[in-house]
Design an enzyme around this catalytic site. Structure first.
Site, short mmCIF file in Angstrom:
data_model
loop_
_atom_site.label_atom_id
_atom_site.label_comp_id
_atom_site.label_asym_id
_atom_site.label_seq_id
_atom_site.Cartn_x
_atom_site.Cartn_y
_atom_site.Cartn_z
N ASP A 101 46.87 31.06 36.62
CA ASP A 101 47.86 31.87 35.90
C ASP A 101 48.52 30.93 34.90
O ASP A 101 48.76 29.77 35.22
CB ASP A 101 48.90 32.47 36.85
CG ASP A 101 49.64 33.64 36.19
OD1 ASP A 101 49.60 34.75 36.74
OD2 ASP A 101 50.25 33.44 35.12
N ASP A 112 43.75 40.22 37.61
CA ASP A 112 44.80 41.19 37.26
C ASP A 112 45.63 40.64 36.11
O ASP A 112 46.81 40.97 35.95
CB ASP A 112 45.65 41.62 38.47
CG ASP A 112 46.60 40.54 38.95
OD1 ASP A 112 46.44 39.38 38.52
OD2 ASP A 112 47.51 40.85 39.73
N LYS A 125 41.67 44.23 35.89
CA LYS A 125 42.64 45.22 35.40
C LYS A 125 42.30 45.60 33.96
O LYS A 125 42.03 44.73 33.15
CB LYS A 125 44.04 44.62 35.44
CG LYS A 125 45.12 45.67 35.22
CD LYS A 125 46.44 45.09 34.76
CE LYS A 125 47.09 44.09 35.62
NZ LYS A 125 48.05 44.64 36.56
C1 LIG Z 1 50.26 41.70 36.28
S1 LIG Z 1 50.67 39.99 36.28
C2 LIG Z 1 49.91 39.48 37.78
C3 LIG Z 1 50.60 38.32 38.39
C4 LIG Z 1 50.14 37.85 39.78
N1 LIG Z 1 48.71 37.93 39.94
C5 LIG Z 1 50.86 38.59 40.87
O1 LIG Z 1 50.25 39.44 41.50
O2 LIG Z 1 52.02 38.29 41.04
C6 LIG Z 1 49.65 39.43 34.98
C7 LIG Z 1 49.54 37.92 34.90
O3 LIG Z 1 48.60 37.58 33.89
C8 LIG Z 1 48.95 36.28 33.47
N2 LIG Z 1 48.29 35.96 32.20
C9 LIG Z 1 48.43 36.59 31.02
N3 LIG Z 1 47.71 35.99 30.06
C10 LIG Z 1 47.08 34.92 30.66
C11 LIG Z 1 46.22 33.91 30.19
N4 LIG Z 1 45.85 33.86 28.91
N5 LIG Z 1 45.77 32.99 31.08
C12 LIG Z 1 46.17 33.03 32.37
N6 LIG Z 1 47.01 33.97 32.88
C13 LIG Z 1 47.46 34.91 32.04
C14 LIG Z 1 50.46 36.37 33.32
O4 LIG Z 1 51.05 35.10 33.32
C15 LIG Z 1 50.84 37.21 34.52
O5 LIG Z 1 51.29 36.43 35.60
#
Ligand SMILES: C[S@@+](CC[C@H](N)C(=O)[O-])C[C@H]1O[C@@H](n2cnc3c(N)ncnc32)[C@H](O)[C@@H]1O
Length: 152
Positions: free
Chosen positions: A19, A59, A99
């Site tokens: 993440d 996700d 997702k």
């Molecule tokens: C819906 S949240 C899910 C968070 C975590 N899996 C949870 O269940 O608590 C979406 C996640 O995608 C991550 N995200 C978005 N763009 C990203 C990227 N380019 N690389 C890695 N993570 C990313 C965000 O930081 C965020 O934590």
């Protein structure tokens, strides 16, 4: 939870993830603080995995801008990067879950999934709010590395 399903705490399976934002540690999982857009992050994740995977779950969702089509395109881009990773590391027969928003996986992404997996469907888990546009694409039966159609 993935760690329970694979028995990560009993060392019968391994869960790795990434993440780009700091998150609460998950007992039994190794989580990198890394951005999937960076090649180095993907390499680090592969290194942690140290072999093939049976399941790749994503996700990831892009931070929202309030501009619906921009948000949609950004989330599709994340889904495509997750799929690129899955196609690199999945064992034949493996599963990819990601997702997606709006009408689900569309266009090029859906075609790529259908080419590489024997079954592709959409699923909305009970935990996902009914009014939310999020849904998940579930692709099962990875066919393994396909020959490059551009190659002779
Ligand atoms: C819906 S949240 C899910 C968070 C975590 N899996 C949870 O269940 O608590 C979406 C996640 O995608 C991550 N995200 C978005 N763009 C990203 C990227 N380019 N690389 C890695 N993570 C990313 C965000 O930081 C965020 O934590």
């Amino acid at each position: 939870m993935a760690v329970e399903r694979v028995g990560a705490l009993e060392n019968t399976g391994l869960v790795v993830g990434l993440d780009m934002l700091e998150m609460e540690p998950v007992a039994g999982a190794e989580i990198l603080l890394a951005n999937i857009h960076e090649t180095e992050s993907v390499e680090r994740l592969r290194h942690l995995l140290n072999g093939s995977a049976d399941v790749v779950l994503s996700d990831m969702a892009a931070p929202t801008t309030g501009h619906a089509s921009t948000d949609h395109l950004r989330t599709v881009a994340l889904c495509e990067l997750a799929l690129d990773f899955a196609l690199l590391v999945l064992a034949p027969g493996g599963t990819f879950v990601a997702k997606v928003f709006k009408g689900g996986a569309e266009g090029g992404l859906l075609g790529e999934l259908k080419r590489n997996f024997t079954s592709v469907r959409h699923a909305k888990p009970e935990a996902s709010r009914a009014e939310s546009a999020e849904t998940y694409v579930v692709a099962m039966g990875y066919k393994g590395h396909l020959p490059d159609p551009e190659a002779d």
